[in-house]
Design a protein around this motif. Structure first.
Motif, mmCIF file in Angstrom:
data_model
loop_
_atom_site.group_PDB
_atom_site.id
_atom_site.type_symbol
_atom_site.label_atom_id
_atom_site.label_comp_id
_atom_site.label_asym_id
_atom_site.label_seq_id
_atom_site.Cartn_x
_atom_site.Cartn_y
_atom_site.Cartn_z
ATOM 1 N N LEU A 6 0.839 -1.195 0.000
ATOM 2 C CA LEU A 6 0.000 0.000 0.000
ATOM 3 C C LEU A 6 0.878 1.250 0.000
ATOM 4 O O LEU A 6 2.048 1.200 0.362
ATOM 5 N N GLN A 7 0.275 2.359 -0.364
ATOM 6 C CA GLN A 7 0.981 3.634 -0.313
ATOM 7 C C GLN A 7 0.028 4.704 0.197
ATOM 8 O O GLN A 7 -1.134 4.754 -0.202
ATOM 9 N N CYS A 8 0.565 5.573 1.040
ATOM 10 C CA CYS A 8 -0.207 6.693 1.568
ATOM 11 C C CYS A 8 -0.106 7.849 0.586
ATOM 12 O O CYS A 8 0.990 8.252 0.207
ATOM 13 N N HIS A 9 -1.262 8.386 0.189
ATOM 14 C CA HIS A 9 -1.271 9.521 -0.737
ATOM 15 C C HIS A 9 -0.834 10.810 -0.045
ATOM 16 O O HIS A 9 -0.344 11.724 -0.703
ATOM 17 N N ASP A 10 -0.993 10.886 1.259
ATOM 18 C CA ASP A 10 -0.665 12.118 1.969
ATOM 19 C C ASP A 10 0.824 12.247 2.275
ATOM 20 O O ASP A 10 1.431 13.282 2.001
ATOM 21 N N CYS A 11 1.435 11.196 2.859
ATOM 22 C CA CYS A 11 2.854 11.314 3.232
ATOM 23 C C CYS A 11 3.782 10.512 2.331
ATOM 24 O O CYS A 11 4.991 10.599 2.447
ATOM 25 N N GLY A 12 3.209 9.668 1.440
ATOM 26 C CA GLY A 12 4.017 8.908 0.487
ATOM 27 C C GLY A 12 4.618 7.629 1.031
ATOM 28 O O GLY A 12 5.372 6.955 0.331
ATOM 29 N N LEU A 13 4.314 7.260 2.258
ATOM 30 C CA LEU A 13 4.871 6.053 2.860
ATOM 31 C C LEU A 13 4.405 4.807 2.116
ATOM 32 O O LEU A 13 3.221 4.660 1.790
ATOM 33 N N VAL A 34 -8.485 1.607 6.288
ATOM 34 C CA VAL A 34 -7.110 1.262 5.937
ATOM 35 C C VAL A 34 -6.308 2.552 6.059
ATOM 36 O O VAL A 34 -6.402 3.444 5.223
ATOM 37 N N CYS A 35 -5.549 2.653 7.140
ATOM 38 C CA CYS A 35 -4.860 3.904 7.454
ATOM 39 C C CYS A 35 -3.345 3.753 7.434
ATOM 40 O O CYS A 35 -2.811 2.689 7.745
ATOM 41 N N CYS A 36 -2.694 4.833 7.116
ATOM 42 C CA CYS A 36 -1.239 4.895 7.088
ATOM 43 C C CYS A 36 -0.694 4.782 8.516
ATOM 44 O O CYS A 36 -1.154 5.504 9.404
ATOM 45 N N PRO A 37 0.287 3.907 8.736
ATOM 46 C CA PRO A 37 0.844 3.783 10.087
ATOM 47 C C PRO A 37 1.689 4.998 10.502
ATOM 48 O O PRO A 37 1.938 5.191 11.683
ATOM 49 N N ALA A 38 2.094 5.835 9.550
ATOM 50 C CA ALA A 38 2.922 6.997 9.893
ATOM 51 C C ALA A 38 2.091 8.230 10.202
ATOM 52 O O ALA A 38 2.342 8.924 11.185
ATOM 53 N N CYS A 39 1.084 8.512 9.354
ATOM 54 C CA CYS A 39 0.337 9.769 9.535
ATOM 55 C C CYS A 39 -1.148 9.542 9.823
ATOM 56 O O CYS A 39 -1.899 10.484 9.970
ATOM 57 N N ASP A 40 -1.577 8.283 9.861
ATOM 58 C CA ASP A 40 -2.949 7.898 10.170
ATOM 59 C C ASP A 40 -3.967 8.345 9.120
ATOM 60 O O ASP A 40 -5.157 8.356 9.364
ATOM 61 N N SER A 41 -3.497 8.694 7.933
ATOM 62 C CA SER A 41 -4.401 9.093 6.857
ATOM 63 C C SER A 41 -5.078 7.855 6.261
ATOM 64 O O SER A 41 -4.457 6.804 6.111
ATOM 65 N N ALA A 42 -6.338 8.001 5.902
ATOM 66 C CA ALA A 42 -7.068 6.916 5.242
ATOM 67 C C ALA A 42 -6.963 7.053 3.719
ATOM 68 O O ALA A 42 -7.576 6.283 2.984
ATOM 69 N N SER A 43 -6.169 7.993 3.258
ATOM 70 C CA SER A 43 -5.971 8.195 1.822
ATOM 71 C C SER A 43 -4.845 7.286 1.341
ATOM 72 O O SER A 43 -3.713 7.710 1.118
ATOM 73 N N THR A 44 -5.175 5.999 1.221
ATOM 74 C CA THR A 44 -4.184 4.991 0.826
ATOM 75 C C THR A 44 -4.684 4.233 -0.402
ATOM 76 O O THR A 44 -5.876 4.256 -0.702
#
Length: 142
Positions: A6-13, A34-44
């Motif tokens: 997966l990839q986070c659209h907000d932080c790029g992780l 489905v959230c980013c473990p670094a920034c908690d964004s659901a934009s993945t």
């Protein structure tokens, strides 16, 4: 169980996560779970992944690829004329009607291959794995 890259659209992780099934991922992603473990964004989103194959599948796939390559080499050797370093010249001459068209294979420098493409000459690279052995030149007659 299925693992997705997966990839986070907000932080790029880039990260991985496991799901019970592909439909489980779909429903969780749609619900914003489905959230980013670094920034908690659901934009993945899922990234492109190659399927994981078991050793049995991998061996079977490898055997099929070797068989395909052997058949391709045999087909080229039996049905195409080898023109060696003259490939670009031969292909260009056939394209312009200066020579009769026939299936050929050979070698071309990168700049010659690019020039053929720019001129609209139909030619494609033949991967080394599919190319037959280069025929030996005939011995000179004494």
């Amino acid at each position: 169980m299925i693992r997705y890259a997966l990839q986070c659209h907000d932080c790029g992780l880039d990260f991985e996560a496991w799901f019970a099934s592909s439909s489980a991922y779909d429903s969780q992603a749609e619900a914003g779970q489905v959230c980013c473990p670094a920034c908690d964004s659901a934009s993945t989103a899922k990234q492109i992944m190659a399927p994981a194959l078991s050793k049995a599948h991998s061996k079977d796939f490898s055997a099929k690829m070797k068989d395909f390559a052997a058949r391709a080499r045999r087909h080229v050797a039996e049905n195409f004329d080898y023109v060696g370093e003259k490939f670009a010249d031969e292909a260009r001459a056939m394209h312009h009607g200066e020579k009769e068209e026939r299936p050929i294979w050979g070698k071309a420098k990168l700049e010659d291959a690019k020039a053929l493409a720019d001129e609209g000459v139909p030619a494609a690279p033949l991967p080394d794995a599919l190319a037959p052995k280069v025929p030996k030149p005939p011995k000179a007659l004494n």
